[in-house]
Enzyme design. Structure first.
Site, PDB file in Angstrom:
ATOM      1  N   HIS A 130       1.044  -1.027   0.026  1.00  0.00           N
ATOM      2  CA  HIS A 130       0.131  -0.031   0.006  1.00  0.00           C
ATOM      3  C   HIS A 130       0.552   1.426   0.121  1.00  0.00           C
ATOM      4  O   HIS A 130       1.063   2.450  -0.488  1.00  0.00           O
ATOM      5  CB  HIS A 130      -0.891  -0.107   1.350  1.00  0.00           C
ATOM      6  CG  HIS A 130      -2.072   0.545   0.437  1.00  0.00           C
ATOM      7  ND1 HIS A 130      -2.257   1.952   2.282  1.00  0.00           N
ATOM      8  CD2 HIS A 130      -3.203   0.726   0.253  1.00  0.00           C
ATOM      9  CE1 HIS A 130      -3.276   2.630   1.586  1.00  0.00           C
ATOM     10  NE2 HIS A 130      -4.601   1.730   0.697  1.00  0.00           N
ATOM     11  N   HIS A 135      -5.026   6.295  -5.498  1.00  0.00           N
ATOM     12  CA  HIS A 135      -5.707   6.756  -4.963  1.00  0.00           C
ATOM     13  C   HIS A 135      -6.656   7.910  -5.654  1.00  0.00           C
ATOM     14  O   HIS A 135      -5.974   8.051  -6.350  1.00  0.00           O
ATOM     15  CB  HIS A 135      -5.099   7.192  -3.430  1.00  0.00           C
ATOM     16  CG  HIS A 135      -5.483   6.034  -2.153  1.00  0.00           C
ATOM     17  ND1 HIS A 135      -4.322   5.640  -2.123  1.00  0.00           N
ATOM     18  CD2 HIS A 135      -5.852   5.161  -1.865  1.00  0.00           C
ATOM     19  CE1 HIS A 135      -3.998   4.921  -1.149  1.00  0.00           C
ATOM     20  NE2 HIS A 135      -5.721   4.937  -1.593  1.00  0.00           N
ATOM     21  N   HIS A 172      -7.884  -1.848  -4.828  1.00  0.00           N
ATOM     22  CA  HIS A 172      -7.786  -2.465  -3.961  1.00  0.00           C
ATOM     23  C   HIS A 172      -9.155  -3.879  -4.149  1.00  0.00           C
ATOM     24  O   HIS A 172      -8.174  -4.535  -2.925  1.00  0.00           O
ATOM     25  CB  HIS A 172      -8.406  -0.963  -2.539  1.00  0.00           C
ATOM     26  CG  HIS A 172      -7.793  -0.206  -2.146  1.00  0.00           C
ATOM     27  ND1 HIS A 172      -8.105   1.191  -2.827  1.00  0.00           N
ATOM     28  CD2 HIS A 172      -6.783   0.092  -1.568  1.00  0.00           C
ATOM     29  CE1 HIS A 172      -6.685   1.533  -2.883  1.00  0.00           C
ATOM     30  NE2 HIS A 172      -6.498   1.600  -1.858  1.00  0.00           N
ATOM     31  N   HIS A 189     -15.364   5.752   2.775  1.00  0.00           N
ATOM     32  CA  HIS A 189     -14.048   5.232   2.665  1.00  0.00           C
ATOM     33  C   HIS A 189     -12.954   6.506   4.218  1.00  0.00           C
ATOM     34  O   HIS A 189     -12.068   5.815   4.487  1.00  0.00           O
ATOM     35  CB  HIS A 189     -13.059   4.970   1.363  1.00  0.00           C
ATOM     36  CG  HIS A 189     -11.833   4.920   0.825  1.00  0.00           C
ATOM     37  ND1 HIS A 189     -11.054   5.936   0.807  1.00  0.00           N
ATOM     38  CD2 HIS A 189     -10.596   4.341   1.475  1.00  0.00           C
ATOM     39  CE1 HIS A 189      -9.665   5.985   1.298  1.00  0.00           C
ATOM     40  NE2 HIS A 189      -9.975   4.838   1.671  1.00  0.00           N
ATOM     41  N   HIS A 231     -10.803   5.802   7.725  1.00  0.00           N
ATOM     42  CA  HIS A 231      -9.596   6.079   8.200  1.00  0.00           C
ATOM     43  C   HIS A 231      -9.206   7.179   9.273  1.00  0.00           C
ATOM     44  O   HIS A 231      -8.684   6.418  10.268  1.00  0.00           O
ATOM     45  CB  HIS A 231      -8.607   6.465   6.099  1.00  0.00           C
ATOM     46  CG  HIS A 231      -8.240   5.554   5.943  1.00  0.00           C
ATOM     47  ND1 HIS A 231      -7.248   4.460   5.964  1.00  0.00           N
ATOM     48  CD2 HIS A 231      -9.282   5.111   4.623  1.00  0.00           C
ATOM     49  CE1 HIS A 231      -7.157   3.528   4.443  1.00  0.00           C
ATOM     50  NE2 HIS A 231      -8.347   3.619   3.811  1.00  0.00           N
ATOM     51  N   PHE A 273      -1.326   7.130   5.014  1.00  0.00           N
ATOM     52  CA  PHE A 273      -1.581   5.580   3.555  1.00  0.00           C
ATOM     53  C   PHE A 273      -0.343   4.889   3.576  1.00  0.00           C
ATOM     54  O   PHE A 273      -0.043   4.023   3.632  1.00  0.00           O
ATOM     55  CB  PHE A 273      -1.769   6.284   1.488  1.00  0.00           C
ATOM     56  CG  PHE A 273      -2.696   7.277   2.152  1.00  0.00           C
ATOM     57  CD1 PHE A 273      -4.291   6.423   1.894  1.00  0.00           C
ATOM     58  CD2 PHE A 273      -2.375   7.853   0.496  1.00  0.00           C
ATOM     59  CE1 PHE A 273      -5.502   6.852   1.428  1.00  0.00           C
ATOM     60  CE2 PHE A 273      -3.568   8.542   0.045  1.00  0.00           C
ATOM     61  CZ  PHE A 273      -4.776   8.134   0.364  1.00  0.00           C
ATOM     62  N   HIS A 284     -11.160  -1.972   3.824  1.00  0.00           N
ATOM     63  CA  HIS A 284     -10.987  -2.558   2.641  1.00  0.00           C
ATOM     64  C   HIS A 284     -12.453  -3.425   1.839  1.00  0.00           C
ATOM     65  O   HIS A 284     -13.216  -3.634   0.734  1.00  0.00           O
ATOM     66  CB  HIS A 284     -10.317  -2.173   1.972  1.00  0.00           C
ATOM     67  CG  HIS A 284      -9.231  -0.447   1.675  1.00  0.00           C
ATOM     68  ND1 HIS A 284      -9.661  -0.255   0.524  1.00  0.00           N
ATOM     69  CD2 HIS A 284      -9.243   0.068   2.144  1.00  0.00           C
ATOM     70  CE1 HIS A 284      -9.659   1.441   0.483  1.00  0.00           C
ATOM     71  NE2 HIS A 284      -8.789   1.196   1.727  1.00  0.00           N
TER      72      HIS A 284
HETATM   73 CU1  C2O Z   1      -5.774   2.882  -0.164  1.00  0.00          CU
HETATM   74 CU2  C2O Z   1      -8.500   2.916   1.648  1.00  0.00          CU
HETATM   75  O1  C2O Z   1      -6.820   3.347   1.127  1.00  0.00           O
END
Ligand code: C2O
Length: 575
Positions: free
Chosen positions: A174, A195, A204, A323, A327, A344, A357
């Site tokens: 990632h 992203h 993802h 999303h 995070h 990230f 995810h």
């Molecule tokens: Cu690749 Cu939710 O981040």
């Protein structure tokens, strides 16, 4: 278009390329309007046997304009004649990782092990679909397996730190794809960034696919599946308890302690303090980002990102909504970069990342089944042929394509069926027509206010393109942001009540958000479209030709300027 292709070539050329000759001209792609820092430009060069009259050039130019991408008013779609997909990175050229926000070098080497054998991956045939369970509902037996698999994955970090299946190696995938370790092939000054674009869902999905297979391999159970964090359902709106057991390998100390269970996630950053209000806000956010505010395929999927493009052309509604919220909810504010989930480079070090995810992935699969008028597939070959590299469960380096990730069932799994309570979570219709004059009277005309910096709540009068319940979208254009900051604001229409922490109202039109990410000059530029059709149904606008738009900054409004605002007839829905 065919004749164009046979006589002319469009080339991506570096900025220092010699000036256009008489046999070529420079066409300015629409990207440039929003990405002035783009480091190359397009050139169209034509065969010598073509007659090169000035008129002829003009004609070709018009043909190019007709392709839709170039100079396209609101579309960021790229010109099919010039384009190429993002190619899988060259692992031997992997370089250092940088903080996506500041560009500072990070104290981590997240480059993958090198292998000179790359296999083009073929999906196996799956006779039986494995069912990914909701994390809050898993059985004891399942949990024991999951924990054992993670334990073994973590053990690899010690026993063989170069095994690409190890926990840190997996987390670093990632980091490498998100923190500038991989350059675009042939563009040493352009990162691969998975992203903030249409690569978000497919990348993802593949990442989790191999992660899941590796876990299965480590416990010798090819039927193993990842659980999903069901944050779109009230029963899943806390961090799943399986991740909060301090004795479990699923536990991670780098989390926001205030948000451990039973804290309820706030998918809309509404700031609501009441749990019930948070839940209804969450359902509203889900309905908005999946249905109500989505006018086109790219509104949901994210903007086109092709070979030679500056990274981060723009997020889709899901990426920038629920999303990001999860995070931020989990990331630990005690850490410099909100590690782990809040950045990230480190997000993959938290076991909860993969369940988060898995639910993002589930949202993509649910969205595809929705009976809305938005086409659900992107047919552009430069999307379908984009590729990534991963190590599979046998430590082989494989190349995968976006095209093979479109149907999760072909990848051998599906999701446990749980209620989808937001599916029809329409705010109730306004009983009475909003009286524009009842709206706080500081609303001004757009011309007087824009461009503006979003220091405070803004109210602006915007003309509709037609009277009544037209099929229209609200466009917030040339949104300039400081890319080192987390940014969010919400948009309401004809809001007389002004209850900022209640999103579950007919007037809520949608959200803009940005996670910190790297750009050359620390400036982000984007435009968002918010669909108004349903909203018009719910607030009576029948006789109006003007609406009042309220923009509420939620995070770092002072670092946002908005160039303009307008309402236009609904643009094309497909990608
Ligand atoms: Cu690749 Cu939710 O981040």
């Amino acid at each position: 278009m065919a004749s164009l292709q046979s006589s002319c070539k469009v080339l991506n050329t570096p900025r220092h390329h010699t000036s256009p000759s008489s046999k070529s001209f420079t066409a300015k792609p629409s990207h440039l309007l929003t990405h002035p820092n783009r480091t190359h430009r397009l050139q169209v060069s034509c065969n010598n046997n073509e007659k090169q009259t000035p008129e002829g050039k003009l004609d070709r130019r018009n043909m190019l304009l007709g392709l839709g991408g170039l100079y396209g008013a609101s579309s960021l779609a790229s010109n099919p004649a010039n384009s190429a997909p993002i190619a899988a990175p060259e692992f031997d050229k992997c370089s250092e990782a940088r903080d996506v926000a500041t560009g500072d070098l990070l104290d981590v080497n997240c480059c993958p092990p090198y292998s000179d054998t790359i296999i083009d991956y073929k999906l196996p045939r799956f006779n039986k679909l494995r069912v990914r369970p909701a994390a809050h509902k898993v059985t004891k037996e399942y949990l024991a397996k999951f924990e054992e698999a993670i334990r073994r994955m973590k053990a690899l970090d010690k026993s063989d730190p170069t095994d690409p299946r190890g926990f840190m190696q997996q987390a670093n995938i990632h980091c490498a794809y998100c923190n500038g370790a991989h350059d675009q092939v042939g563009h040493a000054n352009l990162d691969i960034q998975v992203h903030n674009s249409w690569l978000f869902f497919p990348f993802h999905r593949w990442y989790l696919y191999f992660y899941e297979r590796i876990l299965g391999e480590l416990i010798d159970d090819p039927t193993f599946v990842l659980p999903f964090w069901n944050w779109d359902n009230p029963k899943g709106m806390q961090m799943p308890k399986i991740f909060d057991n301090t004795n479990s390998p699923l536990y991670n100390t780098n989390r926001n302690q205030a948000n451990r269970p039973p804290a309820i996630i706030d998918l809309g950053f509404s700031g609501a303090t009441d749990d019930l209000q948070k839940v209804v806000n969450n359902l509203t956010v889900m309905y908005s980002e999946m249905v109500r505010s989505v006018n086109s395929t790219l509104d949901f999927m994210g903007q086109p990102y092709l070979d030679g493009d500056s990274p981060s052309p723009g997020m889709g509604s899901s990426e920038r909504g629920s999303h990001i919220a999860a995070h931020v909810f989990v990331g630990d504010p005690r850490n410099k970069y909100s590690e782990d989930m809040g950045n990230f480079y480190s997000a993959g070090r938290d076991t909860i990342f993969y369940s988060h995810h898995a639910n993002v992935d589930r949202m993509w699969s649910i969205w595809k089944t929705l009976k809305t008028d938005v086409p659900k597939e992107i047919n552009n070959p430069d999307y379908l042929n984009a590729s990534f590299l991963f190590y599979d469960e046998k430590k082989q380096l494989v190349r995968v394509k976006v095209a093979d990730s479109l149907d999760h069932r072909k990848m051998g799994y599906e999701f446990e069926k749980v209620d989808i309570p937001w599916l029809n979570y329409k705010p109730s219709k306004k009983a009475a027509k909003t009286k524009i004059r009842k709206i706080p009277s500081d609303a001004k005309k757009a011309e007087e206010l824009f461009p503006l910096t979003l220091n405070n709540v803004v109210r602006v009068l915007v003309n509709k393109s037609a009277k009544g319940k037209a099929d229209e979208v609200l466009v917030l254009e040339n949104i300039e942001t400081d890319t080192t900051k987390f940014i969010k604001f919400d948009v309401f229409l004809n809001d007389e009540d002004d209850k900022a922490d209640e999103l579950d109202r007919a007037e809520y039109a949608g959200t803009f958000a940005q996670v910190p990410h790297k750009t050359k000059d620390k400036k982000g530029r984007s435009t968002i479209n918010l669909k108004l059709t349903d909203l018009y149904e719910d607030i009576d606008v029948a006789d109006d030709d003007t609406v009042v738009v309220t923009i509420i900054p939620r995070s770092n409004g002072g670092d946002v300027t908005i160039g303009g605002i307008k309402i236009i007839p609904s643009p094309t829905k497909s990608a």
